[in-house]
Design a protein around this motif. Sequence first.
Motif, short mmCIF file in Angstrom:
data_model
loop_
_atom_site.label_atom_id
_atom_site.label_comp_id
_atom_site.label_asym_id
_atom_site.label_seq_id
_atom_site.Cartn_x
_atom_site.Cartn_y
_atom_site.Cartn_z
N LEU A 96 0.83 -1.22 0.00
CA LEU A 96 0.00 0.00 0.00
C LEU A 96 0.86 1.26 0.00
O LEU A 96 0.46 2.30 -0.51
CB LEU A 96 -0.94 0.01 1.21
CG LEU A 96 -2.01 -1.09 1.25
CD1 LEU A 96 -2.89 -0.93 2.47
CD2 LEU A 96 -2.85 -1.07 -0.02
N THR A 104 -6.95 0.48 -5.47
CA THR A 104 -5.98 -0.56 -5.15
C THR A 104 -6.73 -1.82 -4.74
O THR A 104 -7.67 -1.75 -3.96
CB THR A 104 -5.07 -0.10 -3.99
OG1 THR A 104 -4.39 1.08 -4.40
CG2 THR A 104 -4.05 -1.18 -3.66
N VAL A 180 -6.49 4.21 0.98
CA VAL A 180 -5.07 3.85 1.01
C VAL A 180 -4.28 4.94 1.72
O VAL A 180 -3.43 4.68 2.58
CB VAL A 180 -4.54 3.64 -0.43
CG1 VAL A 180 -3.03 3.45 -0.43
CG2 VAL A 180 -5.22 2.45 -1.07
#
Length: 327
Positions: A96, A104, A180
């Motif tokens: 990440l 993501t 994220v």
Amino acid sequence: MTEVEFQEGSSSLHACSTMSVVIPVYNEEEVLPELTRRLRAILPTLGMEWDVLFVDDGSVDRSLEIVSSLARKDAHFRVVALSRNFGHQIAITAGLDHVDSDVTIIMDADLQDPPEVIADMLAKWREGFEMVYGKRISREGESWFKLATAKLFYKLLRRLSNFDIPVEAGDFRLLDRKVVEAIRQVRELHRFVRGLVSWVGFRQTSVLYQRRSRAAGQTKYPFFKMLVFAFDAITSFSVQPLRIASFLGLFVAFSGVVGIFGMLYLKVFTDRVVPGMASLFCTILFLGGTQLVFLGVLGEYLGRVYQESKNRPLYFIRETVNAPKKG
Ligand code: UDP
Ligand code: MG
């Protein structure tokens, strides 16, 4: 601007948006060829710019070699290799830290989470959800022991922590850039990523999927590792176990007082004698045992406080291929 116009605007934005798939890899040489074949078949059909970030978690087999040579040939694939085995949750975190995309996806390497589900997750994201987790409607090829302990674990975790950690959801998820960025700010060492992801909030939803059995290779989570994982999860989201000690202590002390009055009564008003040794022995064992258990619980927390207080970096990177963007 009306709602409809806004949605049209945002979907045309999504058409050219980017997606990264983060995959922690630890000794997965057997599954990597099949995994890349499946990813190559699916990712280009999703209408987004895509890349795959393999985080090699100190594999001792040929995994790193395989993913690195893949990345050298095809710029869609990127590699971050950690300096040793740091564990699944840290590997995800390292992933990440090195993505810079609108979306993501976190996915295991073993194809237990079918990459085809990513399409459903993206559909939810386009509806406006910022986090989409895969919810397992069935789990193939896992022992009854793993299923039973997993169920018990999630029950316990939900009971002990005060917020909603979804059950039957693993680390297979879609995260919006905002999520994220939020998770990147949490730098605790003992981390339970799926808990953190719920904890940061945002608009969350689930998609259902069938969890397959491993495409190849063995599980990297033997029983002891699972146990440590469970402790990490519970201690990072709850202090209830410490509270239980206080309540149990109160309860035992109260029973002791009742016992004393009971015996006094028998002594003063009757001529019955309370038999000594056996009951004494049991009481001592019970009290000694409970004290040790809670000393252990206290130790679990204290140990984590100690380790967190050192504030060491979460991982070190040995090498990378295709210059990953550090977020
Ligand atoms: N994994 C990792 N580091 C570890 C253990 C596992 O990066 O120390 C990776 C592993 O390669 C896989 C994912 O984490 O991609 C999940 O592991 P596994 O499938 O063995 O766990 P299970 O599905 O059996 O719980
Ligand atoms: Mg697995």
